[in-house]
Design an enzyme around this catalytic site. Structure first.
Site, short mmCIF file in Angstrom:
data_model
loop_
_atom_site.label_atom_id
_atom_site.label_comp_id
_atom_site.label_asym_id
_atom_site.label_seq_id
_atom_site.Cartn_x
_atom_site.Cartn_y
_atom_site.Cartn_z
N HIS A 158 32.15 34.91 37.43
CA HIS A 158 31.37 33.95 37.79
C HIS A 158 29.88 34.41 37.88
O HIS A 158 28.94 33.46 37.86
CB HIS A 158 31.73 33.11 39.11
N ASP A 185 42.34 32.81 34.56
CA ASP A 185 42.12 32.50 35.93
C ASP A 185 42.15 30.92 36.22
O ASP A 185 41.74 30.31 35.25
CB ASP A 185 40.70 32.97 36.41
N ASP A 196 45.17 33.28 40.60
CA ASP A 196 45.11 32.10 41.55
C ASP A 196 45.68 30.88 40.90
O ASP A 196 45.52 29.61 41.67
CB ASP A 196 43.60 31.91 42.13
#
Length: 414
Positions: A135, A171, A260
């Site tokens: 990110h 992700d 996640d």
């Protein structure tokens, strides 16, 4: 070695705060679990490479690097609101901690060491579980990420003989920082499968984001609805990713293996199991073997089931890279379980569910391949409505990007 496993105890320095979801305990538990299962027998881990500003600024601005370095040692002249507004530093997601510049640089050094190990010909595969900070943007931190090791490693590869790199991000959060870095670069294809951007931060990764200018067609995004489990996730993966990799013909696969997406993750809403993670990891390995002569660089990423999920999923990653696949029914030893339970006491209770006793969750990874408008029967336990929603995501991505590669989005053979 068949693969380079990058590791340093200094990865544990990347520690935001006790209350923060990203606890480095997950890294220590992964390595100890891999050792307890003999996955790392005879394997000498590889240290990260030194990192200087010249490397960091292949992706980040010098002003941002200077700001991170200054606040790392309490030397910034800027007040807290200005630091957060200008550089994303000091927010709840990215709180300031002593030594954060060195800690973030260490993760970068790990991913560049992985890239160098492959580029040198020493190995075909390399894993840096400490990496995956996808990110971080050019001039600011975001989403628990200080420096974008993924983008920096790709830049290093581009400067060292590679000109077709496929980056695949699994992700639950969209790989926005990497996409932003290469959105106009036709040498890099970014593919991200993530929870639908309407339902999860950062709110990007729509199917219509396909790349810019001469790189049109090299950003590929599949947004999946909350509650989606293994079989539908794998249906979506296989309906899009192999075709895109085949069309792009990369020399190397770089993959971000955030976990996640697990059904127990406290920050997201997907519903995969560790079995699904293992299946995805092995599918990525197979793609590298088929299209890239085995060249596969894998980094970590998200995953906030610090004790109960991440160590198992990333042990499957390390095992896959070493061709030492672990059966998901494998029983985990009592000594490791006891140690993990003790270490979990150092983790905030929101992220410290107790360890599981086997290397899987009993997940069902059988999936029905996407068949266009064939309206295939969903597998047991999957509703027709859920499969229809998944197929909407599949066809949205295929219609957005497949024609840009001369492929028919409606034809499952493409």
């Amino acid at each position: 070695m068949s693969a380079a496993i990058i590791w340093s105890e200094h990865f544990m320095d990347y520690k935001w705060a006790y209350t923060h979801p990203m606890s480095p305990v997950r890294l220590a538990l992964t390595m100890s679990l891999a050792r307890s299962l003999d996955v790392l027998d005879g394997v000498d881990t590889v240290e990260p490479l030194p990192v200087d500003d010249a490397l960091l600024t292949t992706v980040h601005s010098q002003g941002y690097v200077d700001a991170v370095r200054a606040i790392s040692h309490g030397a910034s002249s800027l007040n807290a609101p200005v630091l957060e507004r200008l550089f994303g530093l000091g927010s709840a997601d990215n709180p300031i901690f002593e030594g954060m510049h060195e800690a973030g640089s260490m993760l970068v050094g790990g991913s560049v060491a992985a890239a160098q190990a492959i580029a040198s010909g020493a190995v075909r595969r390399a894993v840096n579980i400490g990496g995956g900070m996808h990110h971080a943007m050019k001039g600011h931190a975001a989403g628990f990420c200080i420096y974008n090791d993924c983008s920096i490693a790709i830049r290093w590869l581009l400067e060292n003989g590679y000109d077709r790199i496929a980056y695949i991000d699994v992700d639950a959060h969209h790989g926005d920082g990497v996409q932003a870095e290469f959105v106009g670069d036709p040498r890099v294809m970014t593919i991200s499968l993530h929870q639908h951007p309407a339902t999860l931060w950062p709110g990007t990764g729509w199917a219509t984001e396909v790349g810019e200018g001469e790189a049109s067609g090299t950003s590929v995004n599949v947004g999946l609805m909350p509650g989606l489990g293994d079989s539908l996730w794998l249906r979506a993966f296989h309906a899009v990713v192999p075709s895109m990799v085949d069309a792009f013909k990369p020399q190397i696969l770089v993959t971000q293996i955030g976990v996640d997406s697990h059904r127990d993750d406290p920050l997201t809403d997907l519903a995969l199991t560790v079995d699904g993670h293992a299946a995805a990891i092995r599918a990525l390995r197979d793609l590298a073997d088929k299209h890239c002569e085995g060249r596969w660089l894998a980094v970590g990423g998200g995953g906030y089931g610090v004790v109960n999920v991440v160590p198992r999923s990333w042990t499957h990653l390390i095992a896959a890279a070493l061709d030492r696949d672990v059966d998901t029914q494998t029983r985990i030893g009592d000594d490791w379980l006891a140690g993990a339970q003790d270490l979990s006491k150092t983790v905030h209770p929101d992220y410290a569910r107790p360890p599981e006793a086997t290397m899987g969750d009993g997940g069902d990874i059988d999936y029905v391949p996407w068949d266009g408008d064939g309206a295939a029967e969903p597998p047991p336990g999957v509703s027709e409505a859920a499969q229809r929603q998944t197929d909407k995501a599949i066809i949205a991505t295929r219609r957005a990007v497949f024609p840009l590669h001369g492929l028919d989005p409606e034809d499952p053979r493409d």
